[in-house]
Scaffold this motif. Structure first.
Motif, PDB file in Angstrom:
ATOM      1  N   THR A 195       0.858  -1.190   0.000  1.00  0.00           N
ATOM      2  CA  THR A 195       0.000   0.000   0.000  1.00  0.00           C
ATOM      3  C   THR A 195       0.892   1.237   0.000  1.00  0.00           C
ATOM      4  N   PHE A 196       0.408   2.304  -0.611  1.00  0.00           N
ATOM      5  CA  PHE A 196       1.187   3.544  -0.713  1.00  0.00           C
ATOM      6  C   PHE A 196       0.232   4.688  -0.996  1.00  0.00           C
ATOM      7  N   LYS A 197       0.745   5.911  -0.824  1.00  0.00           N
ATOM      8  CA  LYS A 197      -0.092   7.107  -1.022  1.00  0.00           C
ATOM      9  C   LYS A 197       0.525   7.982  -2.099  1.00  0.00           C
ATOM     10  N   ILE A 198      -0.339   8.519  -2.975  1.00  0.00           N
ATOM     11  CA  ILE A 198       0.075   9.518  -3.953  1.00  0.00           C
ATOM     12  C   ILE A 198      -0.902  10.677  -3.827  1.00  0.00           C
ATOM     13  N   GLY A 199      -0.402  11.884  -3.567  1.00  0.00           N
ATOM     14  CA  GLY A 199      -1.301  13.030  -3.399  1.00  0.00           C
ATOM     15  C   GLY A 199      -2.297  12.751  -2.291  1.00  0.00           C
ATOM     16  N   GLU A 200      -3.583  12.822  -2.635  1.00  0.00           N
ATOM     17  CA  GLU A 200      -4.638  12.612  -1.632  1.00  0.00           C
ATOM     18  C   GLU A 200      -5.095  11.160  -1.559  1.00  0.00           C
ATOM     19  N   VAL A 201      -4.473  10.285  -2.330  1.00  0.00           N
ATOM     20  CA  VAL A 201      -5.070   8.958  -2.561  1.00  0.00           C
ATOM     21  C   VAL A 201      -4.200   7.813  -2.036  1.00  0.00           C
ATOM     22  N   ASP A 202      -4.843   6.906  -1.324  1.00  0.00           N
ATOM     23  CA  ASP A 202      -4.188   5.662  -0.903  1.00  0.00           C
ATOM     24  C   ASP A 202      -4.459   4.586  -1.949  1.00  0.00           C
ATOM     25  N   PHE A 203      -3.412   3.895  -2.347  1.00  0.00           N
ATOM     26  CA  PHE A 203      -3.527   2.818  -3.332  1.00  0.00           C
ATOM     27  C   PHE A 203      -3.071   1.503  -2.726  1.00  0.00           C
ATOM     28  N   LYS A 204      -3.603   0.424  -3.288  1.00  0.00           N
ATOM     29  CA  LYS A 204      -3.175  -0.917  -2.882  1.00  0.00           C
ATOM     30  C   LYS A 204      -2.809  -1.704  -4.131  1.00  0.00           C
ATOM     31  N   ASN A 205      -1.672  -2.369  -4.077  1.00  0.00           N
ATOM     32  CA  ASN A 205      -1.240  -3.218  -5.187  1.00  0.00           C
ATOM     33  C   ASN A 205      -2.043  -4.521  -5.156  1.00  0.00           C
ATOM     34  N   VAL A 206      -2.548  -4.945  -6.319  1.00  0.00           N
ATOM     35  CA  VAL A 206      -3.304  -6.198  -6.389  1.00  0.00           C
ATOM     36  C   VAL A 206      -2.415  -7.313  -6.925  1.00  0.00           C
ATOM     37  N   LYS A 207      -1.862  -7.090  -8.143  1.00  0.00           N
ATOM     38  CA  LYS A 207      -1.001  -8.121  -8.726  1.00  0.00           C
ATOM     39  C   LYS A 207      -0.330  -7.573  -9.983  1.00  0.00           C
ATOM     40  N   PRO A 208       0.819  -8.146 -10.355  1.00  0.00           N
ATOM     41  CA  PRO A 208       1.428  -7.750 -11.630  1.00  0.00           C
ATOM     42  C   PRO A 208       0.467  -8.011 -12.792  1.00  0.00           C
ATOM     43  N   CYS A 209       0.600  -7.210 -13.837  1.00  0.00           N
ATOM     44  CA  CYS A 209      -0.344  -7.262 -14.960  1.00  0.00           C
ATOM     45  C   CYS A 209       0.155  -8.199 -16.059  1.00  0.00           C
ATOM     46  N   GLY A 210      -0.625  -9.237 -16.337  1.00  0.00           N
ATOM     47  CA  GLY A 210      -0.317 -10.135 -17.453  1.00  0.00           C
ATOM     48  C   GLY A 210      -0.627  -9.447 -18.774  1.00  0.00           C
ATOM     49  N   ARG A 211       0.307  -9.521 -19.735  1.00  0.00           N
ATOM     50  CA  ARG A 211       0.152  -8.776 -20.984  1.00  0.00           C
ATOM     51  C   ARG A 211      -0.239  -9.681 -22.140  1.00  0.00           C
ATOM     52  N   CYS A 212      -0.897  -9.060 -23.139  1.00  0.00           N
ATOM     53  CA  CYS A 212      -1.374  -9.809 -24.297  1.00  0.00           C
ATOM     54  C   CYS A 212      -0.785  -9.204 -25.576  1.00  0.00           C
ATOM     55  N   ILE A 213      -1.246  -9.696 -26.697  1.00  0.00           N
ATOM     56  CA  ILE A 213      -0.753  -9.281 -28.013  1.00  0.00           C
ATOM     57  C   ILE A 213      -0.889  -7.773 -28.244  1.00  0.00           C
ATOM     58  N   MET A 214      -1.770  -7.129 -27.490  1.00  0.00           N
ATOM     59  CA  MET A 214      -2.025  -5.702 -27.707  1.00  0.00           C
ATOM     60  C   MET A 214      -0.775  -4.843 -27.526  1.00  0.00           C
ATOM     61  N   VAL A 215       0.153  -5.268 -26.679  1.00  0.00           N
ATOM     62  CA  VAL A 215       1.368  -4.466 -26.488  1.00  0.00           C
ATOM     63  C   VAL A 215       2.256  -4.491 -27.730  1.00  0.00           C
ATOM     64  N   ASN A 216       1.977  -5.415 -28.652  1.00  0.00           N
ATOM     65  CA  ASN A 216       2.739  -5.472 -29.911  1.00  0.00           C
ATOM     66  C   ASN A 216       2.179  -4.536 -30.978  1.00  0.00           C
ATOM     67  N   ASN A 217       1.060  -3.881 -30.670  1.00  0.00           N
ATOM     68  CA  ASN A 217       0.496  -2.921 -31.617  1.00  0.00           C
ATOM     69  C   ASN A 217       1.233  -1.591 -31.480  1.00  0.00           C
ATOM     70  N   ASP A 218       1.905  -1.169 -32.531  1.00  0.00           N
ATOM     71  CA  ASP A 218       2.603   0.116 -32.537  1.00  0.00           C
ATOM     72  C   ASP A 218       1.544   1.224 -32.565  1.00  0.00           C
ATOM     73  N   PRO A 219       1.367   1.962 -31.443  1.00  0.00           N
ATOM     74  CA  PRO A 219       0.253   2.906 -31.383  1.00  0.00           C
ATOM     75  C   PRO A 219       0.384   4.062 -32.371  1.00  0.00           C
ATOM     76  N   GLN A 220       1.624   4.345 -32.794  1.00  0.00           N
ATOM     77  CA  GLN A 220       1.798   5.426 -33.767  1.00  0.00           C
ATOM     78  C   GLN A 220       1.295   5.027 -35.156  1.00  0.00           C
ATOM     79  N   LYS A 221       1.325   3.717 -35.431  1.00  0.00           N
ATOM     80  CA  LYS A 221       0.992   3.270 -36.788  1.00  0.00           C
ATOM     81  C   LYS A 221      -0.214   2.342 -36.870  1.00  0.00           C
ATOM     82  N   GLY A 222      -0.594   1.742 -35.741  1.00  0.00           N
ATOM     83  CA  GLY A 222      -1.708   0.786 -35.765  1.00  0.00           C
ATOM     84  C   GLY A 222      -1.334  -0.504 -36.473  1.00  0.00           C
ATOM     85  N   ILE A 223      -0.065  -0.918 -36.291  1.00  0.00           N
ATOM     86  CA  ILE A 223       0.433  -2.144 -36.942  1.00  0.00           C
ATOM     87  C   ILE A 223       0.948  -3.093 -35.859  1.00  0.00           C
ATOM     88  N   ILE A 224       0.527  -4.365 -35.933  1.00  0.00           N
ATOM     89  CA  ILE A 224       0.988  -5.376 -34.970  1.00  0.00           C
ATOM     90  C   ILE A 224       2.389  -5.854 -35.367  1.00  0.00           C
TER      91      ILE A 224
END
Length: 264
Positions: A195-224
Motif C-alpha cells: 500500500t502507498f499514497k500519492i497526493g490525496e489517494v491511498d492505493f493498494k497493489n493487487v497483482k502484476p499485470c499479465g500482458r497480451c498481443i495488444m502491447v505489440n500494436n505500434d500505437p503510432q501506426k496501428g500495426i501489430i
C-alpha cells in the motif's frame, strides 16, 4: 535514505482500446480515474471491441474539453457530451465480467460504424457497481470501469528502460497503456509494492499485470509487430503470463498530480 519515487506521467483512456490522453493531474475514484474507460465500443452481438482484433483503434484520438469528448480519426472529427446517453440498458461483458451499459447516442454509434466498416455502438458505464471484478488473489470484489480487469495500471520508468536495453527498436511507455508512470530505481520493483499514497489517494497493489498481443500494436501506426512480447517472454514469463506493470486499486477518492511523491 530511502529512494524518492515521483509521478512522471498520468494517462486516461476515456474509450476502451482507443488512444489515451496525457494529463497533468487526474481525480482518482473507485472505478479508476474520472472519465477513464467509462466508454467502449461493442459489436452487433454486444461484445466489446478492442485493438486485439482491430489495431486501427489506436488511431482514434480522444480529447476532453468543456464537457465534451472529441474523437479525431485521420482528418475526421466527431464529438459528444461527456454526460449524454440513452436510457435503454444493454447487457454486455468485459471478458468474464457482466456489465450494464447504455448507448451514448445513435449518431456517435453511426460515426464509429462508418469509420470501422462494421456495425458497432459506443456505450457508457454509468455508475459504480454496474460491473464488478473479483480478485482471486485478494478474495475481494471490486467495482470497476470497462478496463480489462483493474482500475489502475502502475509502471516504473526503470522497467521500460530495462526492456529497451534489450530491444533493437526502442518503444515508448504508450505500448503498455499505463495510468500512472513513476520514477523508479530498479526494474519491476513496482510489482512488490503493497500500500502507498500519492497526493490525496491511498492505493493498494493487487497483482502484476499479465500482458497480451495488444502491447505489440505500434500505437503510432496501428500495426501489430513481434515485439516487445517476444523479448519480454524471455525474462518476464511466469506460468503462462508475461508480466509488465502492476494492477492497483484506490482505497479512497482524491486528486493526484504529476510530480507527487509516492509515500510508503
Amino acid at each position: 535514505m530511502s529512494a524518492i519515487y515521483t509521478v512522471k506521467e498520468i494517462y486516461i483512456y476515456p474509450i476502451k482500446s482507443l488512444a489515451g490522453i496525457n494529463c497533468k493531474q487526474a481525480f482518482a475514484e473507485e472505478m479508476g480515474f474520472e472519465n477513464d474507460r467509462r466508454w467502449m465500443l461493442i459489436n452487433a452481438e454486444n461484445l466489446h471491441i478492442t485493438q486485439r482484433e482491430h489495431p486501427i483503434l489506436s488511431q482514434f484520438y480522444p480529447q476532453i474539453s468543456d464537457g465534451k469528448i472529441s474523437i479525431t480519426f485521420k482528418d475526421l472529427k466527431h464529438e459528444f457530451s461527456v454526460h449524454e446517453h440513452l436510457d435503454q440498458p444493454i447487457d454486455t461483458k468485459v471478458w468474464e465480467d457482466k456489465s450494464e451499459v447504455v448507448e451514448v447516442n445513435k449518431s456517435t454509434s453511426k460515426w464509429f460504424s462508418e469509420q470501422l466498416g462494421f456495425e458497432c455502438k459506443l456505450v457508457k458505464i454509468i455508475k459504480s457497481g454496474d460491473r464488478k471484478h473479483e480478485s482471486s488473489r485478494l478474495k475481494e470484489t471490486f467495482n470497476v470501469s470497462l478496463a480489462d480487469g483493474y482500475p489502475y495500471l502502475l509502471v516504473g520508468t526503470k522497467s521500460l528502460d530495462f526492456l529497451n536495453e534489450k530491444l533493437e527498436d526502442k518503444i515508448t511507455i504508450l505500448r503498455f497503456r499505463p495510468n500512472i508512470v513513476i520514477s523508479s530505481e530498479v526494474p519491476h520493483e513496482e510489482d512488490n509494492f503493497d500500500t502507498f499514497k500519492i497526493g490525496e489517494v491511498d492505493f493498494k497493489n493487487v497483482k502484476p499485470c499479465g500482458r497480451c498481443i495488444m502491447v505489440n500494436n505500434d500505437p503510432q501506426k496501428g500495426i501489430i509487430k513481434k515485439e516487445p512480447l517476444k523479448t519480454l517472454s524471455k525474462y518476464r514469463k511466469v506460468d503462462n503470463s508475461v508480466f509488465f506493470g502492476t494492477n492497483i486499486v484506490s482505497l479512497n477518492s482524491g486528486l493526484i498530480k504529476v510530480g507527487d511523491e509516492i509515500v510508503f
